[in-house]
Design an enzyme around this catalytic site. Structure first.
Site, short mmCIF file in Angstrom:
data_model
loop_
_atom_site.label_atom_id
_atom_site.label_comp_id
_atom_site.label_asym_id
_atom_site.label_seq_id
_atom_site.Cartn_x
_atom_site.Cartn_y
_atom_site.Cartn_z
N CYS A 2 0.70 -1.06 0.26
CA CYS A 2 -0.05 -0.24 0.09
C CYS A 2 1.03 1.46 0.15
CB CYS A 2 -0.93 0.08 0.70
SG CYS A 2 -2.04 -1.09 1.51
N ARG A 27 3.69 -0.63 -4.99
CA ARG A 27 3.72 -0.75 -3.52
C ARG A 27 2.12 -2.25 -3.34
NH1 ARG A 27 7.10 1.69 0.43
NH2 ARG A 27 5.27 1.27 1.87
N ASN A 100 -1.93 1.95 5.50
CA ASN A 100 -1.11 0.70 5.25
C ASN A 100 -0.54 0.24 6.36
OD1 ASN A 100 1.86 -0.27 3.71
ND2 ASN A 100 2.70 1.21 4.45
N GLY A 101 -0.78 -1.21 6.14
CA GLY A 101 -0.32 -1.84 7.29
C GLY A 101 -1.62 -3.04 7.59
N LYS A 486 12.31 -15.11 -10.63
CA LYS A 486 12.60 -13.93 -11.60
C LYS A 486 10.74 -14.58 -12.76
CE LYS A 486 13.23 -11.30 -10.22
NZ LYS A 486 14.08 -10.90 -8.93
N GLU A 489 7.57 -15.23 -11.07
CA GLU A 489 6.97 -13.40 -10.46
C GLU A 489 6.21 -12.66 -11.96
OE1 GLU A 489 8.99 -10.75 -7.51
OE2 GLU A 489 10.87 -11.18 -8.53
N HIS A 505 17.96 -37.17 -6.47
CA HIS A 505 17.01 -37.83 -4.87
C HIS A 505 15.73 -36.67 -4.85
CE1 HIS A 505 21.18 -38.10 -2.85
NE2 HIS A 505 21.48 -37.46 -3.39
N LYS A 604 6.34 -4.06 -3.90
CA LYS A 604 7.31 -3.76 -3.93
C LYS A 604 8.28 -4.50 -2.48
CE LYS A 604 10.82 -3.34 -6.01
NZ LYS A 604 11.92 -3.60 -7.00
#
Ligand code: M6R
Length: 609
Positions: A2, A27, A100-101, A486, A489, A505, A604
């Protein structure tokens, strides 16, 4: 996660807030909203999705107002929707809040507020803040906020405005970032400095449990007990040009191409070939402290964790100090057995990752020295540790970390030399050669980037695969992990990374013609072993693409396709082998039509647990 922004001043508030939100969009981009005060009225607009949707809505139906707040959301509580988009109102519609949070105790607060007759309209945790402020409001907004924050548990940064106490913006924070910008007759508050760069260089970072009150003429700061604070004004070094695309199609591509300069900048002023030394006095960690260190603990998440794994191998090899690398999100909940001569290193691009900060706080102690390796100056983690080693990568806007990863490798290489010199582990000659090799890395990366077209063409052969295996050993195993991350995502392709030796294995069962294997195989101490692993894949009909050294004559006969990188000091090969993997993922993602800079579900800075 956020992004929040507030502005009070003479400029047109709506375009300014929208512009600021675009710079915070990395964000989170699940929804966006804005609230501005126009006389007695709060005008609010919220939309699902990205800022461009908000822009379109505002173009079709403009909002008027003189000061206000904005928000771009990464959803935690309540699905992404217009109703759950911030800003959120109280019952009276006179108080409006962005956040934000996470408010961890929001359910119990909501229950109490419901009993008092408040009406809730969203599923978010944020809405309780608006109602709490309403509950405590007498005459001053800052006093109501100051009372409300006493009830909140969790990590948050909030900004509020109210028509009951107009011409004022109040911000408070605990555990999530908030920075105040001081312009000429105008003030800003934001989650980070990016939206401020076009407007002012003078900023004040809010610390945890602090409040800022921005009105038309001044800013005052309080602690949570309403004591006035005298805060230090800092001057920003970054400029707004750094957050433009400069002709590149995506920020990610621009950031990949910035890597040579970023490494030069991270080395600049810190290495001397004449003396064969690295100067890291800026970290504030004295020689005495370093001499005592017998163990290093690196705490990090995501890409930074991968950099930490490579840093471990560099430090152990150059400085002879054992290093443990821990996922912060796991480490914070483990039993912590601390060696008394441990140096704690927190590795974080943003310096805001909630798990990294919490894991550090869990083991922080006066007797243990600590160092942050961060890119964002004065970030929460940077301010929490004893010393900081900044990576000079500039702002990274693409959600996928690229240039900050290689900048972290550079910082870790410098740290390994610094410790080695102080402890007298390697000879002057060895250190000098290492530094010389390190200084050549930017040029080596340029050589790879000059051939980006070859990687682009090659990548097109892989666009329709849905599964990839990445293999590497020793320093190339973390590179394989990073390459797989990479690809996952930004292309949404399933990719797994394994150490070459672990193949037999279990993962070897996955190999077939539908699952290509990308092997990171520079000429180093495990080269021969990797050749055997490649044969194991080839004999099971797997397609193998290798990232290999330019002087490797053998590899072409062993694999189906090769990307060449310059031959360097094996410890430094991750700087080079990573770059083709970044480009490979980028070009595949573009070809698949993915949103490279803003991949779905990501943000981010992960400022929530
Ligand atoms: O800001 P940090 O370095 O602490 O961030 C850690 C991770 O969230 C970050 O590296 C993430 O994995 C990136 N999306 C990777 O590209």
């Amino acid at each position: 996660m956020c992004g929040i922004i507030g502005y009070i001043g003479p400029k047109k508030v709506v375009p300014l807030i929208v512009e600021g939100l675009k710079k915070l969009e990395y964000r989170g981009y699940d929804s966006a909203g804005i609230a501005v005060v126009d006389g007695e009225k709060i005008n609010r607009r919220r939309v699902k999705g990205k800022i461009c949707n908000l822009e379109e809505s505002l173009r079709n139906e403009p909002l008027s107002g003189y000061y206000g707040i904005g928000h771009t959301r990464w959803a935690t509580h309540g699905r992404p929707s217009e109703e759950n988009a911030h800003p959120h109102l109280d019952c009276t519609g006179t108080i409006v809040v962005v956040h934000n949070g996470i408010i961890e105790n929001y359910l119990s607060l909501k229950e109490k507020l419901l009993k008092k007759g408040h009406t809730f309209r969203t599923d978010t945790d944020t809405e309780v803040i608006a109602h709490l402020i309403e509950e405590y409001f007498e005459d001053l907004l800052e006093l109501a906020v100051q009372r409300a924050v006493q009830d909140l548990r969790g990590a948050y940064s909030i900004v509020a405005i109210s028509t009951r106490d107009p011409n004022k913006i109040v911000a408070a924070k605990d555990g999530a970032p908030s920075v105040v910008g001081l312009g000429e007759n105008e003030f800003f508050v934001s989650s980070d400095i990016n939206p401020l760069l076009n407007h002012t260089k003078s900023i004040v970072f809010l610390e945890d449990k602090e409040i800022a009150v921005l009105d038309t003429g001044r800013v005052k700061f309080w602690d949570y007990k309403a004591n006035a604070l005298d805060k230090r004004v800092e001057q920003l070094a970054w400029n707004s040009l750094l957050i433009e695309k400069k002709g590149y199609k995506h920020f990610m591509l621009k950031e990949i191409f910035e890597q040579p300069q970023v490494i030069r900048d991270t080395l600049s002023g810190r290495v001397s070939l004449e003396t064969g030394q690295v100067d890291l006095k800026e970290t504030g960690l004295s020689e005495k402290v370093i001499k005592r260190v017998e163990r290093i603990l690196i705490i990090a998440c995501g890409t930074s964790y991968h950099a930490g794994l490579i840093g471990k191998l560099m430090i152990e090899s150059m400085a002879g100090v054992p290093v443990e690398v821990e996922y912060a999100s796991e480490y914070r909940y483990k039993d912590h057995i601390m060696h008394e001569r441990t140096l704690i290193v927190v590795l974080s691009q943003s310096g805001e990752t909630a798990d990294s900060l919490a894991a550090f706080k869990a083991v922080k102690s006066e007797s243990l020295p600590s160092l942050a390796i961060c890119n964002v100056v004065q970030s929460s983690i940077a301010r929490e540790t004893d010393g900081v080693l900044y990576t000079h990568a500039g702002p990274e806007i693409g959600v996928a970390a690229t240039k900050t990863f290689t900048a972290q490798l550079c910082a870790l290489a410098l740290l390994s030399v610094h410790i080695s010199t102080i402890k007298g582990i390697k000879s002057k000659e060895e250190i000098k050669n290492f530094i010389l090799d390190l200084q050549k890395i930017p040029h080596n990366i340029e050589e790879i980037l000059n051939d980006a077209r070859v990687i682009e063409e090659l990548s097109q052969r892989f666009v329709s695969y849905n599964h990839f295996l990445f293999l590497g050993r020793w320093v190339s195993f973390p590179v394989a992990l990073e390459g797989a991350l990479k690809l996952k995502e930004i292309s949404y392709i399933h990719a797994e990374a394994y150490p070459g030796g672990e193949m037999k294995h279990g993962p070897i069962a996955l190999i077939d013609e539908k699952m290509p294997t990308l092997v990171v195989v520079p000429k180093d101490r495990v080269y021969e072993k990797m050749l055997s692993n490649i044969s194991e894949v080839k004999t099971r009909s797997g397609f193998v693409l290798a990232v290999a050294s330019e002087n490797d004559r053998e590899i072409s006969d062993r694999v189906d396709a090769v990307i060449r990188v310059p031959s360097v000091n094996p410890l430094l090969s991750p700087f080079l082998t990573t770059v083709p993997l970044q480009l490979f993922s980028y070009y595949i993602a573009v070809a698949r039509g993915a949103d490279v800079d803003q991949p779905r579900n990501l943000a981010k800075s992960v400022t929530v647990e």
